[in-house]
Design an enzyme around this catalytic site. Structure first.
Site, PDB file in Angstrom:
ATOM      1  N   ARG A  89      32.949  43.877  36.069  1.00 40.73           N
ATOM      2  CA  ARG A  89      33.931  43.784  34.977  1.00 40.73           C
ATOM      3  C   ARG A  89      33.627  44.828  33.907  1.00 40.73           C
ATOM      4  O   ARG A  89      34.541  45.455  33.366  1.00 40.73           O
ATOM      5  CB  ARG A  89      33.932  42.375  34.366  1.00 40.73           C
ATOM      6  CG  ARG A  89      34.558  41.319  35.256  1.00 40.73           C
ATOM      7  CD  ARG A  89      34.707  40.000  34.528  1.00 40.73           C
ATOM      8  NE  ARG A  89      35.765  40.044  33.521  1.00 40.73           N
ATOM      9  CZ  ARG A  89      35.989  39.090  32.631  1.00 40.73           C
ATOM     10  NH1 ARG A  89      35.196  38.020  32.583  1.00 40.73           N
ATOM     11  NH2 ARG A  89      36.967  39.199  31.750  1.00 40.73           N
ATOM     12  N   CYS A 116      31.522  39.564  25.191  1.00 40.66           N
ATOM     13  CA  CYS A 116      31.731  39.221  26.595  1.00 40.66           C
ATOM     14  C   CYS A 116      33.230  39.228  26.840  1.00 40.66           C
ATOM     15  O   CYS A 116      33.931  40.109  26.359  1.00 40.66           O
ATOM     16  CB  CYS A 116      31.100  37.863  26.915  1.00 40.66           C
ATOM     17  SG  CYS A 116      31.669  36.528  25.825  1.00 40.66           S
TER      18      CYS A 116
END
Length: 285
Positions: free
Chosen positions: A182, A238
């Protein structure tokens, strides 16, 4: 001293005065699963805190604030009071997500100015069940007369604009806490764009634990962040401000004094198509 505690330590404190146990189980892909699991079985006396409804505020139409915006302090304070948490209450939180959801609660309490001890059950509810400790399906009543008075510690929080102004500045390190694919932009299952904030380095939050799930020691956490200066300002993010919180505490345990959370995180950053995005790796400090 680590903030993770083993199941036998928690068992000894069931029913202890001025101690509240909070179940924070939650699956990002199946939001109702945590509540259903709690209703089926939980640590006796534990209250449930839902990430979407109790530990986050309402989502905004334009995506500002991300998928899990911070709750309004007054709303969060009222919730904390209802489950018996005052400013000096000892709190034990647990989940089944490696401590990520429980760490979100711990971070919120630190931000709100909570002055009591906050611990996370190592191994979560699975570890509790594995040793056949007692469980309950009974939800405790709301508590009356407990008041939580917010004293916001905004020095541990940064906004999107602050992060944008921090890119490339000496003495500021931005850490992306998501898993490497990611971070590199190879996949993006949840947010509008793939990649990471320019200049951010990748330290996957799961690396704060050993392969068996045990939380690493302060010395081992420091080794994870070798190359960073204790004088640096560290900004962690995050996907939505949840799984960065274990890194936040890992850095604090490692001796970093100036650690901040970009609460909106990638879901907030990528909601504005005008924000710069980088794909691929960036060299770690």
């Amino acid at each position: 001293m680590t903030y993770f505690k083993k199941a036998n330590w928690v068992l000894e404190r069931l029913g202890a005065e001025n101690t509240v146990i909070v179940d924070t189980r939650y699956l990002l892909t199946e939001p109702e699963t945590g509540r259903k699991s709690y209703e089926e079985a939980h640590i006796p006396g534990a209250y449930y805190a839902d990430l979407s409804h109790d530990l986050s505020g309402p989502k905004r139409p334009n995506g500002e604030g991300g998928r899990h915006p911070l709750p309004e302090p007054e709303v969060l304070a009222a919730f904390l009071g209802r489950i018996g948490i005052g400013n000096h209450t000892t709190v034990v939180a647990y989940d089944n997500q490696g401590g990520a959801m429980a760490s979100r609660l711990r971070w919120l309490l630190q931000w709100m100015g909570h002055e009591g001890q906050v611990y996370v059950l190592e191994g979560g509810f699975t570890a509790w069940q594995a040793v056949d400790y007692p469980v309950s399906s009974e939800e405790p009543d709301a508590v009356e007369g407990v008041i939580f008075e917010p004293a916001l510690q905004d020095e541990i929080l940064v906004s999107r604009s602050y992060v944008k102004e921090s890119i490339g500045k000496d003495g500021i390190v931005i850490i992306d806490s998501r898993e490497a694919p990611r971070y590199r932009g190879e996949v993006e299952p949840m947010d509008p764009a793939a990649g990471h904030i320019p200049g951010a380095i990748n330290h996957f939050w799961v690396e704060s634990r050993h392969v068996d799930g045990v939380w690493k020691s302060p010395e081992e956490q420091a080794e994870r962040f070798t190359g960073l200066s204790k004088d640096d300002e560290i900004i962690v993010y995050c996907g939505s401000g949840v799984t960065a919180t274990p890194n936040f505490f890992a850095l604090q345990e490692a001796g970093f004094k100036n650690v901040k959370l970009y609460a909106g995180s990638w879901s907030d950053w990528s909601s504005d198509s005008g924000n710069p995005v980088v794909v691929g790796d960036e060299e770690k400090e």
